[in-house]
Design an enzyme around this catalytic site. Structure first.
Site, PDB file in Angstrom:
ATOM      1  N   GLY A  79     -77.768  35.604   0.245  1.00 20.69           N
ATOM      2  CA  GLY A  79     -76.378  35.414   0.638  1.00 20.69           C
ATOM      3  C   GLY A  79     -75.341  36.024  -0.285  1.00 20.69           C
ATOM      4  O   GLY A  79     -74.242  36.371   0.147  1.00 20.69           O
ATOM      5  N   GLU A 104     -72.997  33.528  -6.722  1.00 19.41           N
ATOM      6  CA  GLU A 104     -73.464  32.824  -5.511  1.00 19.41           C
ATOM      7  C   GLU A 104     -72.425  32.899  -4.406  1.00 19.41           C
ATOM      8  O   GLU A 104     -71.219  32.910  -4.670  1.00 19.41           O
ATOM      9  CB  GLU A 104     -73.686  31.342  -5.840  1.00 19.41           C
ATOM     10  CG  GLU A 104     -75.127  30.948  -6.020  1.00 19.41           C
ATOM     11  CD  GLU A 104     -75.925  30.944  -4.734  1.00 19.41           C
ATOM     12  OE1 GLU A 104     -75.583  31.668  -3.787  1.00 19.41           O
ATOM     13  OE2 GLU A 104     -76.910  30.206  -4.678  1.00 19.41           O
ATOM     14  N   ASP A 105     -72.890  32.930  -3.173  1.00 20.41           N
ATOM     15  CA  ASP A 105     -71.946  32.880  -2.062  1.00 20.41           C
ATOM     16  C   ASP A 105     -71.360  31.481  -1.895  1.00 20.41           C
ATOM     17  O   ASP A 105     -70.166  31.333  -1.651  1.00 20.41           O
ATOM     18  CB  ASP A 105     -72.601  33.367  -0.761  1.00 20.41           C
ATOM     19  CG  ASP A 105     -73.918  32.688  -0.451  1.00 20.41           C
ATOM     20  OD1 ASP A 105     -74.440  31.952  -1.315  1.00 20.41           O
ATOM     21  OD2 ASP A 105     -74.443  32.890   0.650  1.00 20.41           O
ATOM     22  N   ASP A 145     -73.075  24.285  -2.762  1.00 23.33           N
ATOM     23  CA  ASP A 145     -73.087  23.208  -1.763  1.00 23.33           C
ATOM     24  C   ASP A 145     -73.577  21.932  -2.448  1.00 23.33           C
ATOM     25  O   ASP A 145     -72.817  21.276  -3.156  1.00 23.33           O
ATOM     26  CB  ASP A 145     -73.983  23.674  -0.611  1.00 23.33           C
ATOM     27  CG  ASP A 145     -73.883  22.831   0.638  1.00 23.33           C
ATOM     28  OD1 ASP A 145     -73.582  21.639   0.525  1.00 23.33           O
ATOM     29  OD2 ASP A 145     -74.129  23.341   1.737  1.00 23.33           O
ATOM     30  N   LYS A 164     -68.163  23.699  -1.928  1.00 22.50           N
ATOM     31  CA  LYS A 164     -68.068  22.536  -1.031  1.00 22.50           C
ATOM     32  C   LYS A 164     -68.330  21.291  -1.863  1.00 22.50           C
ATOM     33  O   LYS A 164     -69.428  20.717  -1.814  1.00 22.50           O
ATOM     34  CB  LYS A 164     -69.190  22.646   0.014  1.00 22.50           C
ATOM     35  CG  LYS A 164     -68.778  22.929   1.418  1.00 22.50           C
ATOM     36  CD  LYS A 164     -69.992  22.733   2.312  1.00 22.50           C
ATOM     37  CE  LYS A 164     -70.001  23.684   3.457  1.00 22.50           C
ATOM     38  NZ  LYS A 164     -71.193  23.488   4.322  1.00 22.50           N
ATOM     39  N   ARG A 217     -74.672  37.510   8.604  1.00 16.53           N
ATOM     40  CA  ARG A 217     -74.413  37.864   7.195  1.00 16.53           C
ATOM     41  C   ARG A 217     -73.460  39.048   7.090  1.00 16.53           C
ATOM     42  O   ARG A 217     -72.759  39.190   6.094  1.00 16.53           O
ATOM     43  CB  ARG A 217     -75.722  38.221   6.486  1.00 16.53           C
ATOM     44  CG  ARG A 217     -76.696  37.056   6.290  1.00 16.53           C
ATOM     45  CD  ARG A 217     -77.780  37.460   5.316  1.00 16.53           C
ATOM     46  NE  ARG A 217     -78.942  36.589   5.337  1.00 16.53           N
ATOM     47  CZ  ARG A 217     -79.076  35.476   4.628  1.00 16.53           C
ATOM     48  NH1 ARG A 217     -78.102  35.061   3.844  1.00 16.53           N
ATOM     49  NH2 ARG A 217     -80.191  34.768   4.689  1.00 16.53           N
TER      50      ARG A 217
HETATM   51  C1  PRP Z   1     -77.777  29.080   0.389  1.00 22.25           C
HETATM   52  C2  PRP Z   1     -76.698  29.719  -0.455  1.00 22.25           C
HETATM   53  C3  PRP Z   1     -76.954  29.147  -1.825  1.00 22.25           C
HETATM   54  C4  PRP Z   1     -77.492  27.759  -1.505  1.00 22.25           C
HETATM   55  C5  PRP Z   1     -76.404  26.775  -1.733  1.00 22.25           C
HETATM   56  O1  PRP Z   1     -78.938  29.800   0.189  1.00 22.25           O
HETATM   57  O2  PRP Z   1     -76.794  31.124  -0.461  1.00 22.25           O
HETATM   58  O3  PRP Z   1     -77.944  29.879  -2.519  1.00 22.25           O
HETATM   59  O4  PRP Z   1     -77.891  27.764  -0.132  1.00 22.25           O
HETATM   60  O5  PRP Z   1     -76.844  25.504  -1.420  1.00 22.25           O
HETATM   61  P1  PRP Z   1     -77.078  24.320  -2.477  1.00 22.25           P
HETATM   62  O6  PRP Z   1     -75.902  24.291  -3.413  1.00 22.25           O
HETATM   63  O7  PRP Z   1     -77.112  23.110  -1.586  1.00 22.25           O
HETATM   64  O8  PRP Z   1     -78.374  24.565  -3.165  1.00 22.25           O
HETATM   65  P2  PRP Z   1     -80.201  29.793   1.153  1.00 22.25           P
HETATM   66  O9  PRP Z   1     -81.295  28.996   0.507  1.00 22.25           O
HETATM   67  O10 PRP Z   1     -79.781  29.409   2.537  1.00 22.25           O
HETATM   68  O11 PRP Z   1     -80.653  31.335   1.089  1.00 22.25           O
HETATM   69  P3  PRP Z   1     -79.868  32.659   1.502  1.00 22.25           P
HETATM   70  O12 PRP Z   1     -78.893  32.973   0.381  1.00 22.25           O
HETATM   71  O13 PRP Z   1     -80.952  33.670   1.617  1.00 22.25           O
HETATM   72  O14 PRP Z   1     -79.149  32.403   2.811  1.00 22.25           O
END
Ligand code: PRP
Length: 181
Positions: free
Chosen positions: A46, A101-102, A105, A133, A167
């Site tokens: 991401g 990081e994108d 969460d 968030k 994406r």
């Molecule tokens: C998403 C996002 C962060 C993570 C955030 O990744 O890119 O890495 O979740 O969530 P958290 O704070 O609850 O851990 P994902 O695992 O979906 O992989 P991606 O980046 O390949 O979409």
């Protein structure tokens, strides 16, 4: 791919708003580094668009590395424990590391990655997250650099996916009823 191609997408931040904020973040990171070098660590997948833009907004001598993680559990974003898919390629001992990081969460991913990086004894470790968030946080992780603080909506675009789609949207969008989109 444009957001208006999809009925269930509503733009939260336009590409212009993102570009302006990323430029500000880059300027702040540049000031804080005070001429020191930087290793930018992107969290796949991401963070790829954000890393690409942020890297060109920092006026420092920077190198790139990438890590990849996945979360276990019910299959949705941010569920369960974190598994390392791809480790750092280069040693970061004694270096200034910026994890990019994108979205921040629950904090589970960045908690895991922070520990991973700290085990290599960097000179410094900071986090840049385009989106934060805080209402969803499970781990006490804070990003030094935050693009936008958002409510608990499901967001896609600018790297963020729903089931690997969206994406490549240039804007960050809220997705309603993603299963019907
Ligand atoms: C998403 C996002 C962060 C993570 C955030 O990744 O890119 O890495 O979740 O969530 P958290 O704070 O609850 O851990 P994902 O695992 O979906 O992989 P991606 O980046 O390949 O979409």
């Amino acid at each position: 791919m444009a957001a208006d191609m999809h009925q269930n997408l509503e733009i939260l931040y336009t590409r212009q708003q993102i570009a302006e904020r990323v430029a500000e973040m880059g300027a702040q990171i540049t000031r804080d580094l005070n001429g020191e070098k930087l290793v930018m660590v992107g969290v796949l997948k991401g963070a790829a668009p954000f890393l690409a833009d942020l890297a060109r907004a920092v006026n420092v001598d920077a190198t790139f590395d990438f890590v990849a993680t996945s979360s276990y559990g019910c299959g949705q974003r941010s569920s369960g424990a974190v598994k390392l898919i791809k480790d750092l390629d280069e040693p970061v001992e004694g270096k200034n590391v910026l994890v990019v990081e994108d979205i921040l969460d629950t904090g589970l991913t960045l908690n895991y990655i922070s520990k991973l990086v700290m085990a290599h004894q960097p000179r410094s470790l900071s986090i840049a997250a385009l989106l934060d968030k805080p209402s969803r946080r499970k781990m006490p992780i804070q990003a030094r650099y935050i693009g936008f603080t958002i409510p608990d909506a499901y967001v896609v675009g600018y790297g963020l996916d729903y089931a690997e789609r969206y994406r490549n949207l240039p804007d960050v969008c809220v997705i309603e009823n993603p299963e019907t989109n």
